[in-house]
Design an enzyme around this catalytic site. Structure first.
Site, short mmCIF file in Angstrom:
data_model
loop_
_atom_site.label_atom_id
_atom_site.label_comp_id
_atom_site.label_asym_id
_atom_site.label_seq_id
_atom_site.Cartn_x
_atom_site.Cartn_y
_atom_site.Cartn_z
N ALA B 13 0.83 -1.20 0.00
CA ALA B 13 0.00 0.00 0.00
C ALA B 13 0.87 1.25 0.00
O ALA B 13 2.05 1.19 0.34
CB ALA B 13 -0.91 -0.01 1.22
N CYS B 14 0.27 2.36 -0.38
CA CYS B 14 0.93 3.66 -0.40
C CYS B 14 1.62 3.89 0.95
O CYS B 14 1.01 3.66 1.98
CB CYS B 14 -0.12 4.73 -0.64
N PRO B 15 2.85 4.35 1.03
CA PRO B 15 3.71 4.83 -0.06
C PRO B 15 4.72 3.78 -0.54
O PRO B 15 5.65 4.13 -1.23
CB PRO B 15 4.47 5.96 0.65
#
Lengths: 159, 75
Positions: B13-15
């Site tokens: 998932a981000c980042p």
């Protein structure tokens, strides 16, 4: 490549979700090759506290403050839906499911990416926090240290 | 296309996709191609923006069943 850009974030808040946002942006900016500084002041300092039993010499008031404030990243409360500690438990479960990194991992990642973590010494004094209570390999400074980085920052945020 | 290195960023998932991509691109030489495979829905705009501003070139981007594949040539 052109001159290295700078991203500077002031982390004033001691909320888990806000600190997460700050650290996600910081890690993203580091991936953009920015020189990144996170300036921790007031409640944001609690994100840097070690979750250990330490007994630095403190005045009575400082001891009280130390007890009342969360000890470290994973003990920070949420800005919304705290529900006496249930909120953070629930959101951490959801985060695990979605593979989102918890705050303490985001902080390690930031240090790995050579992001400068700065602690504001004036507010450390106010809140009675000592250097030995905060993470290793961080820097200490005041407003001038922030302005020096911030005056030519491509991104400046106050969270 | 000659792929020098493949980065599996599926499930991240981000980042993380962009952080890992940056690390991986540091390990290849200019002109070489890095393949990035990700499942994060934000990866498409993230990778595009990142390659544009960091001097690399996005040769190709495709999506199949929620899996995004990118080919980034190091600048």
């Amino acid at each position: 490549m052109s001159e290295q850009k700078k991203t500077n974030i002031i982390l004033f808040s001691g909320d888990y979700d806000r600190a997460m946002a700050a650290y996600i942006i910081a890690n993203g900016a580091a991936a953009y090759d920015h020189k990144v500084t996170i300036f921790h002041t007031f409640w944001g300092l609690n994100a840097l506290r070690k979750d250990e039993k330490l007994r630095p010499s403190k005045t009575f008031m400082e001891k009280m403050f130390g007890k009342m404030m969360p000890k470290g990243a994973e003990n920070l409360p949420l800005s919304k839906m705290q529900y006496a500690g249930m909120g953070p438990k629930m959101i951490k479960n959801v985060m695990k499911k979605h593979n989102a990194m918890p705050l303490d991992d985001l902080i390690s990642m930031a240090q790995e990416q050579e992001i400068t973590l700065l602690a504001c010494t004036m507010t450390m004094d106010l809140l009675g926090l000592k250097e030995e209570e905060l993470l290793d390999d961080i820097e200490y400074g005041g407003v001038a240290a922030y302005i020096a980085e911030g005056e030519d920052g491509a991104i400046n945020l106050f969270i | 296309m000659n792929i020098t290195k493949t980065l599996d960023a599926k499930g991240l998932a981000c980042p993380m996709p962009i952080v890992r991509t940056k690390k991986a691109i540091d390990e290849v030489n200019p002109g070489e191609v890095l393949e990035v495979v990700a499942t994060d829905a934000g990866a498409k705009s993230d990778l595009t923006a990142w390659t544009n501003s960091s001097g690399h070139e996005l040769l190709e981007a495709k999506e199949e069943d929620g899996v995004y594949t990118f080919y980034v040539q190091k600048g």
